[in-house]
Design an enzyme around this catalytic site. Sequence first.
Site, PDB file in Angstrom:
ATOM      1  N   ARG A  18       0.726  -1.591   0.085  1.00  0.00           N
ATOM      2  CA  ARG A  18      -0.374  -0.263   0.122  1.00  0.00           C
ATOM      3  C   ARG A  18       1.245   1.122  -0.120  1.00  0.00           C
ATOM      4  O   ARG A  18       0.818   2.200  -0.434  1.00  0.00           O
ATOM      5  CB  ARG A  18      -1.295  -0.278   1.348  1.00  0.00           C
ATOM      6  CG  ARG A  18      -1.569   1.700   1.562  1.00  0.00           C
ATOM      7  CD  ARG A  18      -3.309   1.106   2.487  1.00  0.00           C
ATOM      8  NE  ARG A  18      -2.594   0.322   3.330  1.00  0.00           N
ATOM      9  CZ  ARG A  18      -2.135   0.597   4.454  1.00  0.00           C
ATOM     10  NH1 ARG A  18      -1.554   1.667   4.993  1.00  0.00           N
ATOM     11  NH2 ARG A  18      -1.836  -0.016   5.489  1.00  0.00           N
TER      12      ARG A  18
ATOM     13  N   TYR B 206     -17.180  17.104 -13.768  1.00  0.00           N
ATOM     14  CA  TYR B 206     -17.761  15.540 -14.209  1.00  0.00           C
ATOM     15  C   TYR B 206     -18.816  15.728 -12.812  1.00  0.00           C
ATOM     16  O   TYR B 206     -18.535  15.782 -11.970  1.00  0.00           O
ATOM     17  CB  TYR B 206     -16.430  15.128 -14.018  1.00  0.00           C
ATOM     18  CG  TYR B 206     -16.869  13.337 -14.164  1.00  0.00           C
ATOM     19  CD1 TYR B 206     -18.564  12.629 -14.725  1.00  0.00           C
ATOM     20  CD2 TYR B 206     -16.761  12.764 -12.704  1.00  0.00           C
ATOM     21  CE1 TYR B 206     -18.277  11.527 -14.437  1.00  0.00           C
ATOM     22  CE2 TYR B 206     -16.699  11.465 -12.815  1.00  0.00           C
ATOM     23  CZ  TYR B 206     -18.069  11.215 -13.022  1.00  0.00           C
ATOM     24  OH  TYR B 206     -18.194   9.356 -12.892  1.00  0.00           O
TER      25      TYR B 206
ATOM     26  N   ASP C 137      -8.064  19.278 -13.015  1.00  0.00           N
ATOM     27  CA  ASP C 137      -8.332  18.004 -13.504  1.00  0.00           C
ATOM     28  C   ASP C 137      -8.423  18.233 -14.533  1.00  0.00           C
ATOM     29  O   ASP C 137      -8.568  19.069 -15.725  1.00  0.00           O
ATOM     30  CB  ASP C 137      -9.733  17.842 -13.455  1.00  0.00           C
ATOM     31  CG  ASP C 137     -10.225  16.318 -13.340  1.00  0.00           C
ATOM     32  OD1 ASP C 137      -9.840  15.553 -15.048  1.00  0.00           O
ATOM     33  OD2 ASP C 137     -11.426  15.953 -12.934  1.00  0.00           O
TER      34      ASP C 137
ATOM     35  N   LYS D 226      -9.426   7.218 -18.821  1.00  0.00           N
ATOM     36  CA  LYS D 226      -9.449   7.861 -19.957  1.00  0.00           C
ATOM     37  C   LYS D 226      -8.418   8.212 -21.026  1.00  0.00           C
ATOM     38  O   LYS D 226      -8.666   6.696 -20.654  1.00  0.00           O
ATOM     39  CB  LYS D 226     -10.198   8.951 -19.986  1.00  0.00           C
ATOM     40  CG  LYS D 226     -11.068   9.382 -18.343  1.00  0.00           C
ATOM     41  CD  LYS D 226     -12.909   9.052 -18.665  1.00  0.00           C
ATOM     42  CE  LYS D 226     -13.327   9.042 -17.742  1.00  0.00           C
ATOM     43  NZ  LYS D 226     -14.182   7.862 -16.891  1.00  0.00           N
TER      44      LYS D 226
END
Length: 406
Positions: free
Chosen positions: A51, A110, A184, A209
């Site tokens: 992690r 978004y 973003d 994306k």
Amino acid sequence: MEHTNARIETRVIHAGQQPDPITGAVMPPVSLSSTYIQKSPGQHAGYEYSRSHNPTRYALERSVAALEGAHVADDPSHGGLAFSSGMAATGTVLELLSAGDHLIAMDDLYGGTNRLFSQVRQRSQGLMITYLDMTSGPDALEQAITDRTKMIWVETPTNPTLKLVDLTAVAQVAARHGIISVCDNTFATPMLQRPLAFGFDIVAHSATKYLGGHSDVVGGLTITNRPDLQQRLRFLQNSVGSILSPFDSYLVLRGIKTLALRMQRHCENAQQIAEWLEQHPRVTRVTYPGLPSHPQRDLARRNMFWVDEADGTGRRPAGGGMITIWLDGGLDESRRFLEAVKLISLAESLGGVESLIEHPAIMTHASVPPDQRRTLGIDDNMCRLSVGIESVDDLLADLEAAFKSI
Ligand code: P1T
């Protein structure tokens, strides 16, 4: 070698990766081990627990840091961090804020980002949020700032109305007030737009994306060139646990290798389709940053471009791969049109090699309050097209056949 000085077309393939020192494997191995041996308590080779540290994830993080132009020298990822989704990246960036802090966000985002801001973190983190149309210039932004404003969040081009934000102006306002600026950069990708170079502090991505590019992985990224923010984000990511898995890191890294080629074709196809749509009698309005009719055409040229040394200016404008249209009609016409496309798939998401189309009001932006949708123009006749890299002739034929059915 980190290839930080190489052109971006070279960096997408090589940055952040070296052949495996033991086997010589050219692609970074998918490193699945969840833990790493220690010689003595606290003595390890830089990897303790997956992690916190993972070699495959690090390779991806170094790659995107190089693409966005970050280089945090004392950080193993050079300023990049890979998350389990774009929303996980966004959520972790918000953890930089404390209860009662004020966030100013672009009014068009978004739908999931809007939902996280307004329906989750406003309640759970006590954030105060102002949505602002930043296209009207820096004065409105200055006026919205209070002494509790700690972050400015923009998308540009925005999802789904493809409005643009003046990156230089916003970064300057943020810096003057000591406010963290976040962009973003999912729609433009670092191929066309590098917000850190405009003075932004943090870049966020949905790697689902264009970076992944093949609609087969969900991931997110943050990139910063500020060592203090990278250290804090790394701490927060490790504390919250919102990491990208080794296999998904490998998939995004693999996707990035063809990012330069794919983006070139996305832009070429989208430019041609946008010009065609603008002339189509069944379309009342088209928004695309590459069209002369885009209301912020000059800004589009300043924000989004190919770095092209062959061209005298060193910059070649690029509009990206996303087009938004308003059909002649209402919901019935939109439904018929969206049901009729065959090659183009009716689906959420964007940025894959295949073309996708969707209805923001019912699909990606359903969680945006109806009055906010109306103000933004996210109406029943709006459709958003993610132009893929298929033959543009086939895409045009598919669209024309669908228009005939409405
Ligand atoms: O889906 P995820 O990887 O969690 O990314 C969220 C996200 C963040 N930022 C932008 C600009 C986005 O477009 C998205 C996700 N968007 C879609 C799924 C969509 O169809 O618009």
